[in-house]
Design a protein around this motif. Structure first.
Motif, PDB file in Angstrom:
ATOM      1  N   LEU A 264       0.817  -1.216   0.000  1.00 46.14           N
ATOM      2  CA  LEU A 264       0.000   0.000   0.000  1.00 46.14           C
ATOM      3  C   LEU A 264       0.848   1.262   0.000  1.00 46.14           C
ATOM      4  O   LEU A 264       0.424   2.305  -0.493  1.00 46.14           O
ATOM      5  CB  LEU A 264      -0.935  -0.008   1.219  1.00 46.14           C
ATOM      6  CG  LEU A 264      -1.999  -1.111   1.250  1.00 46.14           C
ATOM      7  CD1 LEU A 264      -2.890  -0.937   2.477  1.00 46.14           C
ATOM      8  CD2 LEU A 264      -2.843  -1.102  -0.009  1.00 46.14           C
ATOM      9  N   ASN A 265       2.049   1.183   0.541  1.00 42.48           N
ATOM     10  CA  ASN A 265       2.922   2.361   0.586  1.00 42.48           C
ATOM     11  C   ASN A 265       3.467   2.734  -0.792  1.00 42.48           C
ATOM     12  O   ASN A 265       4.012   3.817  -0.965  1.00 42.48           O
ATOM     13  CB  ASN A 265       4.094   2.105   1.544  1.00 42.48           C
ATOM     14  CG  ASN A 265       3.626   1.869   2.967  1.00 42.48           C
ATOM     15  OD1 ASN A 265       2.669   2.498   3.428  1.00 42.48           O
ATOM     16  ND2 ASN A 265       4.284   0.955   3.672  1.00 42.48           N
ATOM     17  N   LYS A 268       0.675   4.981  -4.718  1.00 44.87           N
ATOM     18  CA  LYS A 268       0.193   6.341  -4.957  1.00 44.87           C
ATOM     19  C   LYS A 268      -0.325   6.493  -6.391  1.00 44.87           C
ATOM     20  O   LYS A 268      -1.208   7.312  -6.646  1.00 44.87           O
ATOM     21  CB  LYS A 268       1.309   7.346  -4.687  1.00 44.87           C
ATOM     22  CG  LYS A 268       1.700   7.429  -3.211  1.00 44.87           C
ATOM     23  CD  LYS A 268       2.778   8.481  -2.998  1.00 44.87           C
ATOM     24  CE  LYS A 268       3.157   8.586  -1.513  1.00 44.87           C
ATOM     25  NZ  LYS A 268       4.225   9.585  -1.292  1.00 44.87           N
ATOM     26  N   MET A 271      -4.393   5.397  -6.896  1.00 46.77           N
ATOM     27  CA  MET A 271      -5.553   6.170  -6.444  1.00 46.77           C
ATOM     28  C   MET A 271      -6.073   7.150  -7.504  1.00 46.77           C
ATOM     29  O   MET A 271      -7.283   7.212  -7.731  1.00 46.77           O
ATOM     30  CB  MET A 271      -5.226   6.870  -5.126  1.00 46.77           C
ATOM     31  CG  MET A 271      -5.095   5.885  -3.965  1.00 46.77           C
ATOM     32  SD  MET A 271      -4.992   6.674  -2.341  1.00 46.77           S
ATOM     33  CE  MET A 271      -3.345   7.351  -2.434  1.00 46.77           C
ATOM     34  N   GLU A 288      -8.063   0.195   4.455  1.00 46.50           N
ATOM     35  CA  GLU A 288      -7.126   1.328   4.456  1.00 46.50           C
ATOM     36  C   GLU A 288      -7.201   2.119   3.149  1.00 46.50           C
ATOM     37  O   GLU A 288      -7.160   3.347   3.146  1.00 46.50           O
ATOM     38  CB  GLU A 288      -5.673   0.846   4.669  1.00 46.50           C
ATOM     39  CG  GLU A 288      -5.440   0.150   5.982  1.00 46.50           C
ATOM     40  CD  GLU A 288      -5.527  -1.360   5.840  1.00 46.50           C
ATOM     41  OE1 GLU A 288      -4.599  -2.034   6.333  1.00 46.50           O
ATOM     42  OE2 GLU A 288      -6.505  -1.847   5.230  1.00 46.50           O
ATOM     43  N   LEU A 289      -7.301   1.387   2.034  1.00 38.91           N
ATOM     44  CA  LEU A 289      -7.364   2.063   0.736  1.00 38.91           C
ATOM     45  C   LEU A 289      -8.704   2.763   0.549  1.00 38.91           C
ATOM     46  O   LEU A 289      -8.772   3.852  -0.035  1.00 38.91           O
ATOM     47  CB  LEU A 289      -7.120   1.060  -0.395  1.00 38.91           C
ATOM     48  CG  LEU A 289      -6.999   1.640  -1.804  1.00 38.91           C
ATOM     49  CD1 LEU A 289      -5.897   2.686  -1.870  1.00 38.91           C
ATOM     50  CD2 LEU A 289      -6.734   0.532  -2.823  1.00 38.91           C
ATOM     51  N   GLU A 292      -8.358   6.024   2.279  1.00 40.72           N
ATOM     52  CA  GLU A 292      -7.531   6.967   1.520  1.00 40.72           C
ATOM     53  C   GLU A 292      -8.324   7.595   0.375  1.00 40.72           C
ATOM     54  O   GLU A 292      -8.230   8.804   0.119  1.00 40.72           O
ATOM     55  CB  GLU A 292      -6.297   6.241   0.964  1.00 40.72           C
ATOM     56  CG  GLU A 292      -5.249   5.888   1.991  1.00 40.72           C
ATOM     57  CD  GLU A 292      -4.534   7.119   2.512  1.00 40.72           C
ATOM     58  OE1 GLU A 292      -4.433   8.116   1.765  1.00 40.72           O
ATOM     59  OE2 GLU A 292      -4.076   7.098   3.670  1.00 40.72           O
ATOM     60  N   ILE A 293      -9.115   6.787  -0.324  1.00 45.86           N
ATOM     61  CA  ILE A 293      -9.940   7.298  -1.413  1.00 45.86           C
ATOM     62  C   ILE A 293     -10.978   8.283  -0.879  1.00 45.86           C
ATOM     63  O   ILE A 293     -11.230   9.346  -1.470  1.00 45.86           O
ATOM     64  CB  ILE A 293     -10.641   6.138  -2.155  1.00 45.86           C
ATOM     65  CG1 ILE A 293      -9.609   5.269  -2.900  1.00 45.86           C
ATOM     66  CG2 ILE A 293     -11.698   6.659  -3.116  1.00 45.86           C
ATOM     67  CD1 ILE A 293      -8.962   5.953  -4.079  1.00 45.86           C
ATOM     68  N   LYS A 294     -11.572   7.969   0.255  1.00 46.29           N
ATOM     69  CA  LYS A 294     -12.575   8.850   0.857  1.00 46.29           C
ATOM     70  C   LYS A 294     -11.967  10.202   1.215  1.00 46.29           C
ATOM     71  O   LYS A 294     -12.576  11.258   0.966  1.00 46.29           O
ATOM     72  CB  LYS A 294     -13.160   8.190   2.108  1.00 46.29           C
ATOM     73  CG  LYS A 294     -14.235   9.017   2.799  1.00 46.29           C
ATOM     74  CD  LYS A 294     -14.793   8.292   4.005  1.00 46.29           C
ATOM     75  CE  LYS A 294     -15.863   9.134   4.711  1.00 46.29           C
ATOM     76  NZ  LYS A 294     -16.419   8.431   5.899  1.00 46.29           N
ATOM     77  N   ILE A 295     -10.755  10.195   1.772  1.00 42.20           N
ATOM     78  CA  ILE A 295     -10.074  11.448   2.131  1.00 42.20           C
ATOM     79  C   ILE A 295      -9.816  12.286   0.888  1.00 42.20           C
ATOM     80  O   ILE A 295     -10.036  13.507   0.883  1.00 42.20           O
ATOM     81  CB  ILE A 295      -8.764  11.136   2.869  1.00 42.20           C
ATOM     82  CG1 ILE A 295      -9.060  10.538   4.249  1.00 42.20           C
ATOM     83  CG2 ILE A 295      -7.918  12.407   3.020  1.00 42.20           C
ATOM     84  CD1 ILE A 295      -7.827  10.037   4.970  1.00 42.20           C
ATOM     85  N   MET A 296      -9.351  11.651  -0.187  1.00 42.27           N
ATOM     86  CA  MET A 296      -9.079  12.383  -1.424  1.00 42.27           C
ATOM     87  C   MET A 296     -10.362  12.974  -2.007  1.00 42.27           C
ATOM     88  O   MET A 296     -10.375  14.108  -2.489  1.00 42.27           O
ATOM     89  CB  MET A 296      -8.412  11.464  -2.452  1.00 42.27           C
ATOM     90  CG  MET A 296      -7.004  11.033  -2.086  1.00 42.27           C
ATOM     91  SD  MET A 296      -6.190  10.100  -3.398  1.00 42.27           S
ATOM     92  CE  MET A 296      -5.931  11.369  -4.628  1.00 42.27           C
TER      93      MET A 296
END
Length: 307
Positions: A264-265, A268, A271, A288-289, A292-296
């Motif tokens: 996952l690291n 980038k 996404m 976790e992914l 991350e998509i929700k935050i973006m």
């Protein structure tokens, strides 16, 4: 007309053991005296034409000058011609076209092409490719601004080594004077390319091949199995992006894509691709992914809050 006739005669002689002056004169509708003059012109150009005496005599090209047909089969010639045609279209290379004609004298059946290859001949930076190719041949330093993965624009002076086509795009492999080492530069990220008048000498030490590292599969290092779901109207584009991976077609017309043992690291790049599908794509796993998509997405919505 004379030049076209002479070129045609050369290929005729390459494809036959011996041809008489009378046969050539009849084919080109000229006198035998004209054929004699044309043969002299061909010899003057450095092509070794041999004269054979006797009943079955005539003219032929020295066997040592011809390519042995046993060296290349028709499949080999067809494959080489296909690649050369693509290169010729991109670089406008007349020598490549000459080579194609020579190869076609080896096997006539190679004139019919069962396949074609286009490695970017429509791209808007073909002129850039030709500039770089000429700079490599002349050993001239190139100057340009390069946009890094971090979005930084830095002026570079490089000594070009070769052009590489991979991952569906062109790269320049060159010695970077700023970094004091060999680097790869993506052509679309090169801005304001200039060919300087400065010549360079190749470095004594050849560039070392890039190291490859075995991917760890320990889940403690961040590796996960990723599952992506695409709606039916996004299926074709998803298949274009994710080639050779595990997939499942669902009864509702959707498509599931499985990316196994992914760190996952190091994802980038993934996404933005997922977001480019809009509501036609969904991350099913891992959590976790999804976060991350929700935050973006929330950051993107914030930019349009006042609309």
């Amino acid at each position: 007309m004379k030049l076209e006739r002479i070129i045609s005669m050369i290929y005729m002689l390459l494809n036959h053991e011996v041809l008489s002056a009378s046969v050539l004169a009849e084919k080109y509708n000229v006198s035998q005296r004209t054929i004699y003059r044309d043969i002299d012109a061909i010899c003057a150009a450095g092509i070794p034409v041999v004269s054979y005496q006797g009943v079955n005599g005539g003219y032929g090209i020295m066997e040592e000058y011809k390519m042995d047909k046993s060296l290349l089969g028709s499949h080999d010639v067809s494959s080489i011609v296909t690649l050369l045609r693509s290169m010729s279209a991109i670089f406008e290379d007349e020598k490549a076209e000459e080579t194609i004609h020579k190869l076609q004298t080896v096997h006539k059946e190679s004139r019919s092409h069962a396949m074609s290859l286009d490695i970017g001949s429509w791209r808007p930076y073909n002129e850039t490719l030709r500039m770089i190719k000429d700079a490599i041949a002349s050993q001239l330093v190139l100057q340009f601004e390069y946009v890094s993965a971090k979005g930084e624009r830095v002026k570079r002076y490089v000594e070009p080594v070769n052009l590489q086509y991979k991952y569906d795009t062109w790269y320049l492999y060159a010695y970077c004077r700023l970094r004091n080492g060999y680097r790869e530069f993506k052509l679309p990220r090169m801005i304001s390319l200039l060919v300087t008048g400065e010549h360079f000498q190749h470095h004594q030490h050849e560039p070392k091949p890039a190291k490859t590292y075995a991917r760890k599969t320990n889940s403690e290092d961040g590796d996960r199995n990723i599952v992506l779901k695409f709606s039916s109207d996004c299926m074709a584009r998803a298949l274009d992006f994710f080639v050779g991976v595990e997939r499942r077609f669902n009864e509702d017309g959707s498509l599931d894509i499985y990316l196994r043992n992914q760190n996952l690291n190091e994802l980038k790049w993934l996404m933005p691709i997922i977001l480019s599908f809009g509501d036609g794509a969904e991350v099913l796993e891992p959590l976790e992914l999804r976060i991350e998509i929700k935050i973006m997405l929330q950051k993107t919505i914030e930019k349009y809050r006042e609309v």
